[in-house]
Design a protein around this motif. Structure first.
Motif, PDB file in Angstrom:
ATOM      1  N   GLY A  80      11.554  -3.395  -5.341  1.00 36.82           N
ATOM      2  CA  GLY A  80      10.614  -3.249  -6.455  1.00 36.82           C
ATOM      3  C   GLY A  80      10.313  -4.560  -7.149  1.00 36.82           C
ATOM      4  N   TYR A  81      11.352  -5.339  -7.457  1.00 35.57           N
ATOM      5  CA  TYR A  81      11.120  -6.617  -8.130  1.00 35.57           C
ATOM      6  C   TYR A  81      10.415  -7.623  -7.227  1.00 35.57           C
ATOM      7  CZ  TYR A  81      13.804  -5.281 -12.270  1.00 35.57           C
ATOM      8  OH  TYR A  81      14.239  -4.667 -13.427  1.00 35.57           O
ATOM      9  N   VAL A  82      10.796  -7.678  -5.964  1.00 39.44           N
ATOM     10  CA  VAL A  82      10.127  -8.598  -5.030  1.00 39.44           C
ATOM     11  C   VAL A  82       8.652  -8.215  -4.891  1.00 39.44           C
ATOM     12  CG1 VAL A  82      10.003  -9.326  -2.605  1.00 39.44           C
ATOM     13  CG2 VAL A  82      12.214  -9.276  -3.785  1.00 39.44           C
ATOM     14  N   ALA A  83       8.379  -6.930  -4.723  1.00 35.54           N
ATOM     15  CA  ALA A  83       6.993  -6.475  -4.606  1.00 35.54           C
ATOM     16  C   ALA A  83       6.204  -6.776  -5.875  1.00 35.54           C
ATOM     17  CB  ALA A  83       6.959  -4.971  -4.316  1.00 35.54           C
ATOM     18  N   SER A  84       6.822  -6.540  -7.023  1.00 40.66           N
ATOM     19  CA  SER A  84       6.135  -6.779  -8.280  1.00 40.66           C
ATOM     20  C   SER A  84       5.718  -8.246  -8.421  1.00 40.66           C
ATOM     21  CB  SER A  84       7.022  -6.365  -9.448  1.00 40.66           C
ATOM     22  OG  SER A  84       6.354  -6.596 -10.673  1.00 40.66           O
ATOM     23  N   PHE A  85       6.649  -9.152  -8.145  1.00 42.21           N
ATOM     24  CA  PHE A  85       6.320 -10.572  -8.286  1.00 42.21           C
ATOM     25  C   PHE A  85       5.340 -11.040  -7.217  1.00 42.21           C
ATOM     26  CE2 PHE A  85      10.071 -10.487 -11.027  1.00 42.21           C
ATOM     27  CZ  PHE A  85       9.551 -11.157 -12.123  1.00 42.21           C
ATOM     28  N   ALA A 124      -0.409 -12.487  -6.238  1.00 39.56           N
ATOM     29  CA  ALA A 124      -1.727 -12.197  -5.652  1.00 39.56           C
ATOM     30  C   ALA A 124      -2.786 -12.033  -6.735  1.00 39.56           C
ATOM     31  CB  ALA A 124      -1.649 -10.938  -4.785  1.00 39.56           C
ATOM     32  N   VAL A 125      -2.417 -11.396  -7.826  1.00 41.22           N
ATOM     33  CA  VAL A 125      -3.356 -11.215  -8.943  1.00 41.22           C
ATOM     34  C   VAL A 125      -3.741 -12.570  -9.530  1.00 41.22           C
ATOM     35  CG1 VAL A 125      -3.582 -10.300 -11.296  1.00 41.22           C
ATOM     36  CG2 VAL A 125      -2.568  -8.888  -9.502  1.00 41.22           C
ATOM     37  N   TRP A 143      -7.315  -5.858 -10.686  1.00 39.95           N
ATOM     38  CA  TRP A 143      -6.699  -4.941 -11.643  1.00 39.95           C
ATOM     39  C   TRP A 143      -5.893  -3.866 -10.922  1.00 39.95           C
ATOM     40  CZ3 TRP A 143      -6.081  -6.273 -16.452  1.00 39.95           C
ATOM     41  CH2 TRP A 143      -6.937  -7.238 -16.995  1.00 39.95           C
ATOM     42  N   ALA A 144      -6.338  -3.454  -9.741  1.00 46.36           N
ATOM     43  CA  ALA A 144      -5.571  -2.486  -8.951  1.00 46.36           C
ATOM     44  C   ALA A 144      -4.253  -3.105  -8.494  1.00 46.36           C
ATOM     45  CB  ALA A 144      -6.386  -2.015  -7.754  1.00 46.36           C
ATOM     46  N   LEU A 145      -4.290  -4.363  -8.086  1.00 49.11           N
ATOM     47  CA  LEU A 145      -3.065  -5.066  -7.700  1.00 49.11           C
ATOM     48  C   LEU A 145      -2.125  -5.202  -8.890  1.00 49.11           C
ATOM     49  CD1 LEU A 145      -4.419  -7.895  -5.366  1.00 49.11           C
ATOM     50  CD2 LEU A 145      -3.194  -5.816  -4.702  1.00 49.11           C
ATOM     51  N   LEU A 146      -2.690  -5.471 -10.057  1.00 43.79           N
ATOM     52  CA  LEU A 146      -1.868  -5.568 -11.262  1.00 43.79           C
ATOM     53  C   LEU A 146      -1.217  -4.220 -11.577  1.00 43.79           C
ATOM     54  CD1 LEU A 146      -0.745  -7.178 -13.611  1.00 43.79           C
ATOM     55  CD2 LEU A 146      -2.889  -6.747 -14.848  1.00 43.79           C
ATOM     56  N   ALA A 147      -1.954  -3.143 -11.409  1.00 44.06           N
ATOM     57  CA  ALA A 147      -1.383  -1.809 -11.632  1.00 44.06           C
ATOM     58  C   ALA A 147      -0.231  -1.547 -10.669  1.00 44.06           C
ATOM     59  CB  ALA A 147      -2.463  -0.739 -11.482  1.00 44.06           C
ATOM     60  N   LEU A 148      -0.379  -1.959  -9.430  1.00 43.09           N
ATOM     61  CA  LEU A 148       0.699  -1.799  -8.455  1.00 43.09           C
ATOM     62  C   LEU A 148       1.902  -2.661  -8.822  1.00 43.09           C
ATOM     63  CD1 LEU A 148      -1.293  -1.713  -5.086  1.00 43.09           C
ATOM     64  CD2 LEU A 148      -0.089   0.184  -6.190  1.00 43.09           C
ATOM     65  N   ALA A 149       1.642  -3.878  -9.309  1.00 47.24           N
ATOM     66  CA  ALA A 149       2.738  -4.757  -9.739  1.00 47.24           C
ATOM     67  C   ALA A 149       3.515  -4.126 -10.890  1.00 47.24           C
ATOM     68  CB  ALA A 149       2.187  -6.126 -10.157  1.00 47.24           C
ATOM     69  N   ILE A 150       2.799  -3.537 -11.820  1.00 46.93           N
ATOM     70  CA  ILE A 150       3.445  -2.872 -12.960  1.00 46.93           C
ATOM     71  C   ILE A 150       4.266  -1.682 -12.476  1.00 46.93           C
ATOM     72  CG2 ILE A 150       3.019  -1.531 -15.064  1.00 46.93           C
ATOM     73  CD1 ILE A 150       0.470  -3.367 -15.409  1.00 46.93           C
ATOM     74  N   ALA A 151       3.693  -0.885 -11.590  1.00 46.12           N
ATOM     75  CA  ALA A 151       4.404   0.291 -11.072  1.00 46.12           C
ATOM     76  C   ALA A 151       5.682  -0.127 -10.337  1.00 46.12           C
ATOM     77  CB  ALA A 151       3.494   1.092 -10.146  1.00 46.12           C
TER      78      ALA A 151
END
Length: 110
Positions: A41-46, A51-52, A3-11
């Motif tokens: 940002g988009y590369v990091a998000s995906f 990872a999630v 869930w922390a990784l998902l929060a980072l992906a959203i951010a």
């Protein structure tokens, strides 16, 4: 941890989308900086989304939460940062999206 990784992906996705908005504003300078923020940002998000999903969270849940929070955060921050319109109907739409995600979660747990 997922869930922390998902929060980072959203951010990361929200930051990239807001940077895309800044890039489109002809009055803003530093186009290279905004382009860099958009791409990173988009590369990091995906990558974080991958990872999630690899950690085992269901794709429907991950995508629903990512999209709903991303839409809501982008709309609110667009209002704050760029003075974009945020009408009552738009706020209602955000609430409906969040309720939809909650219903999706309830539906999968029953």
């Amino acid at each position: 941890m997922s869930w922390a990784l998902l929060a980072l992906a959203i951010a990361a996705e929200v930051a990239a989308t807001l940077a895309l908005r800044a890039l489109a504003d002809p009055q803003r300078r530093r186009r290279r900086t905004w382009i860099t923020v958009v791409v990173v940002g988009y590369v990091a998000s995906f990558a974080l989304l991958g990872a999630v999903l690899a950690a085992g969270l269901p794709v429907g849940t991950v995508y629903a939460v990512w999209a709903a929070i991303g839409v809501a955060a982008t709309a609110v921050l667009g209002r704050v940062l760029f003075r974009d319109r945020l009408t009552r109907m738009a706020v209602l739409g955000i609430v409906v999206i969040i309720l939809g995600v909650a219903l999706l979660e309830l539906g999968t747990s029953v």
